[in-house]
Design a protein around this motif. Structure first.
Motif, PDB file in Angstrom:
ATOM      1  N   ALA A  67      67.515  69.037  -1.945  1.00 53.08           N
ATOM      2  CA  ALA A  67      68.174  70.035  -2.002  1.00 53.08           C
ATOM      3  C   ALA A  67      68.553  71.085  -1.386  1.00 53.08           C
ATOM      4  O   ALA A  67      68.332  71.990  -0.656  1.00 53.08           O
ATOM      5  CB  ALA A  67      68.874  70.026  -3.566  1.00 53.08           C
ATOM      6  N   GLY A  68      66.977  71.084  -1.015  1.00 54.38           N
ATOM      7  CA  GLY A  68      66.009  72.376   0.273  1.00 54.38           C
ATOM      8  C   GLY A  68      64.890  72.565  -0.113  1.00 54.38           C
ATOM      9  O   GLY A  68      64.216  72.552  -1.682  1.00 54.38           O
ATOM     10  N   ILE A  69      64.339  73.254   0.901  1.00 51.40           N
ATOM     11  CA  ILE A  69      63.189  74.239   0.945  1.00 51.40           C
ATOM     12  C   ILE A  69      62.818  74.561  -0.372  1.00 51.40           C
ATOM     13  O   ILE A  69      61.939  74.675  -1.393  1.00 51.40           O
ATOM     14  CB  ILE A  69      62.402  74.726   1.585  1.00 51.40           C
ATOM     15  CG1 ILE A  69      62.586  73.571   3.242  1.00 51.40           C
ATOM     16  CG2 ILE A  69      61.044  75.422   1.617  1.00 51.40           C
ATOM     17  CD1 ILE A  69      62.164  74.976   4.073  1.00 51.40           C
ATOM     18  N   GLU A  70      63.743  75.493  -0.728  1.00 46.37           N
ATOM     19  CA  GLU A  70      63.731  76.284  -1.861  1.00 46.37           C
ATOM     20  C   GLU A  70      63.333  75.766  -3.296  1.00 46.37           C
ATOM     21  O   GLU A  70      62.670  76.333  -4.720  1.00 46.37           O
ATOM     22  CB  GLU A  70      64.747  77.419  -1.668  1.00 46.37           C
ATOM     23  CG  GLU A  70      64.773  78.956  -3.021  1.00 46.37           C
ATOM     24  CD  GLU A  70      65.710  79.637  -2.942  1.00 46.37           C
ATOM     25  OE1 GLU A  70      66.106  80.353  -4.087  1.00 46.37           O
ATOM     26  OE2 GLU A  70      67.044  79.733  -1.984  1.00 46.37           O
ATOM     27  N   GLN A  71      64.529  74.702  -2.910  1.00 48.65           N
ATOM     28  CA  GLN A  71      64.100  73.959  -4.584  1.00 48.65           C
ATOM     29  C   GLN A  71      63.028  73.781  -4.696  1.00 48.65           C
ATOM     30  O   GLN A  71      62.349  72.849  -5.419  1.00 48.65           O
ATOM     31  CB  GLN A  71      65.916  72.422  -4.318  1.00 48.65           C
ATOM     32  CG  GLN A  71      67.143  73.829  -5.051  1.00 48.65           C
ATOM     33  CD  GLN A  71      67.243  73.954  -4.051  1.00 48.65           C
ATOM     34  OE1 GLN A  71      66.662  73.978  -2.471  1.00 48.65           O
ATOM     35  NE2 GLN A  71      68.635  75.117  -3.959  1.00 48.65           N
ATOM     36  N   SER A  72      62.899  72.893  -3.527  1.00 49.87           N
ATOM     37  CA  SER A  72      60.981  72.320  -3.558  1.00 49.87           C
ATOM     38  C   SER A  72      59.961  73.107  -4.125  1.00 49.87           C
ATOM     39  O   SER A  72      59.030  72.140  -4.710  1.00 49.87           O
ATOM     40  CB  SER A  72      60.512  71.395  -1.810  1.00 49.87           C
ATOM     41  OG  SER A  72      61.667  70.325  -1.765  1.00 49.87           O
ATOM     42  N   ASN A  73      60.160  73.779  -3.557  1.00 51.20           N
ATOM     43  CA  ASN A  73      59.335  75.529  -4.108  1.00 51.20           C
ATOM     44  C   ASN A  73      59.242  75.241  -5.128  1.00 51.20           C
ATOM     45  O   ASN A  73      58.599  75.263  -5.986  1.00 51.20           O
ATOM     46  CB  ASN A  73      59.008  76.212  -2.985  1.00 51.20           C
ATOM     47  CG  ASN A  73      58.678  76.808  -1.624  1.00 51.20           C
ATOM     48  OD1 ASN A  73      58.568  75.620  -0.657  1.00 51.20           O
ATOM     49  ND2 ASN A  73      59.111  77.638  -0.928  1.00 51.20           N
ATOM     50  N   ALA A  74      60.520  75.876  -5.880  1.00 52.39           N
ATOM     51  CA  ALA A  74      60.664  75.806  -6.510  1.00 52.39           C
ATOM     52  C   ALA A  74      60.128  75.231  -8.186  1.00 52.39           C
ATOM     53  O   ALA A  74      59.676  74.920  -9.299  1.00 52.39           O
ATOM     54  CB  ALA A  74      62.107  76.553  -7.869  1.00 52.39           C
ATOM     55  N   PHE A  75      60.138  73.778  -8.153  1.00 56.06           N
ATOM     56  CA  PHE A  75      60.251  72.336  -8.826  1.00 56.06           C
ATOM     57  C   PHE A  75      58.708  72.778  -9.042  1.00 56.06           C
ATOM     58  O   PHE A  75      58.314  71.652  -9.415  1.00 56.06           O
ATOM     59  CB  PHE A  75      60.950  71.257  -8.140  1.00 56.06           C
ATOM     60  CG  PHE A  75      62.479  71.018  -8.261  1.00 56.06           C
ATOM     61  CD1 PHE A  75      63.079  72.289  -8.291  1.00 56.06           C
ATOM     62  CD2 PHE A  75      63.173  69.795  -7.170  1.00 56.06           C
ATOM     63  CE1 PHE A  75      64.972  72.441  -9.234  1.00 56.06           C
ATOM     64  CE2 PHE A  75      64.408  70.505  -7.677  1.00 56.06           C
ATOM     65  CZ  PHE A  75      65.100  71.064  -8.430  1.00 56.06           C
TER      66      PHE A  75
END
Length: 253
Positions: A67-75
């Motif tokens: 889903a993207g970088i922001e989601q990778s960071n959050a997960f």
């Protein structure tokens, strides 16, 4: 100390990861603690896969969300992991201007810190941060970044592995171990996949100081993830991976 697999080479050999449970069970059977990245789609998929890892007694270091970088960071933060891969801006295979890359990297680090994780640079042949000079400049001008040190790529670019470990030990998030086999020394680094291939520890032909690197990390008290990554396999990957794992465990354990 945790021993994992950065499983790019497995994906190349198999043509992809068709069944993550099967892969984890196979890696566990030869003594690994997990994989570097939990790859997922949305939040539900991340939770499902994290639960699968836990049920199997395996672990992971970071998340990569489609889903993207922001989601990778959050997960990654939500699942209690420490770092994400630093990947600012356009395709990193292009030699974007260094000043631009550093500006973007500092912004990426800021966003990762806001999410509660560290951003770790992965040095890599053919990418923006390839050789020792580039690496040292980056680490100096992006002080918030950590390092995902790949000893095979740094050695292939003529870098100083032991010196790098000593200089950045407090900023090393994880280490990729591999050996290097030169296929044709007449080919330059611009065509590095034709020049060399990565292989199991002990099978190289250009004196990668992986043994010295492992001993130095142990001496300096390094206690994070160690990953084995063989980009190219010429036989059943589990055979190569166990060879490298056994070699490292003799030093670290």
């Amino acid at each position: 100390m945790k021993f994992g697999v950065a499983d790019y080479g497995l994906n190349v050999w198999d043509g992809g990861c068709y069944d993550i449970q099967m892969r984890l069970e196979e890696l566990k059977s030869i003594g690994f603690n997990g994989t570097e990245r939990l790859e997922c789609g949305d939040a539900a998929d991340a939770l499902y896969r994290a639960a699968l890892y836990k049920r199997l007694g395996m672990d992971f270091a970071t998340c990569l969300s489609r889903a993207g970088i922001e989601q990778s960071n959050a997960f990654t933060a939500a699942l209690g992991k420490e770092y994400v891969w630093l990947s600012p801006g356009e395709d990193l295979r292009t030699k974007v201007d260094m000043d631009v890359f550093i500006r973007r990297a500092n912004r990426f680090v800021q966003a990762a810190e806001s999410a509660g994780v560290k951003a770790a640079l992965h040095n890599h042949l053919g990418l923006r941060i390839q050789d020792q000079e580039e690496l040292d400049r980056f680490m100096d001008e992006v002080p918030g970044a950590w390092l995902l040190l790949d000893i095979g790529h740094l050695h292939g670019a003529g870098g100083d592995i032991s010196g790098t470990i000593e200089k950045y030990i407090d900023r090393i998030a994880a280490v990729h171990f591999k050996d290097v086999f030169i296929k044709d020394a007449a080919i330059g680094l611009a065509q590095w996949p034709e020049r060399l291939r990565f292989c199991e520890l002990g099978a190289g032909n250009c004196q990668v100081p992986w043994l010295e690197a492992a001993r130095l990390l142990k001496k300096l008290g390094y206690n994070r993830w160690v990953f084995i990554e063989h980009d190219t396999h010429l036989r059943e990957p589990l055979t190569d991976l166990k060879t490298s794992l056994d070699a490292l465990k003799q030093i670290f354990c």
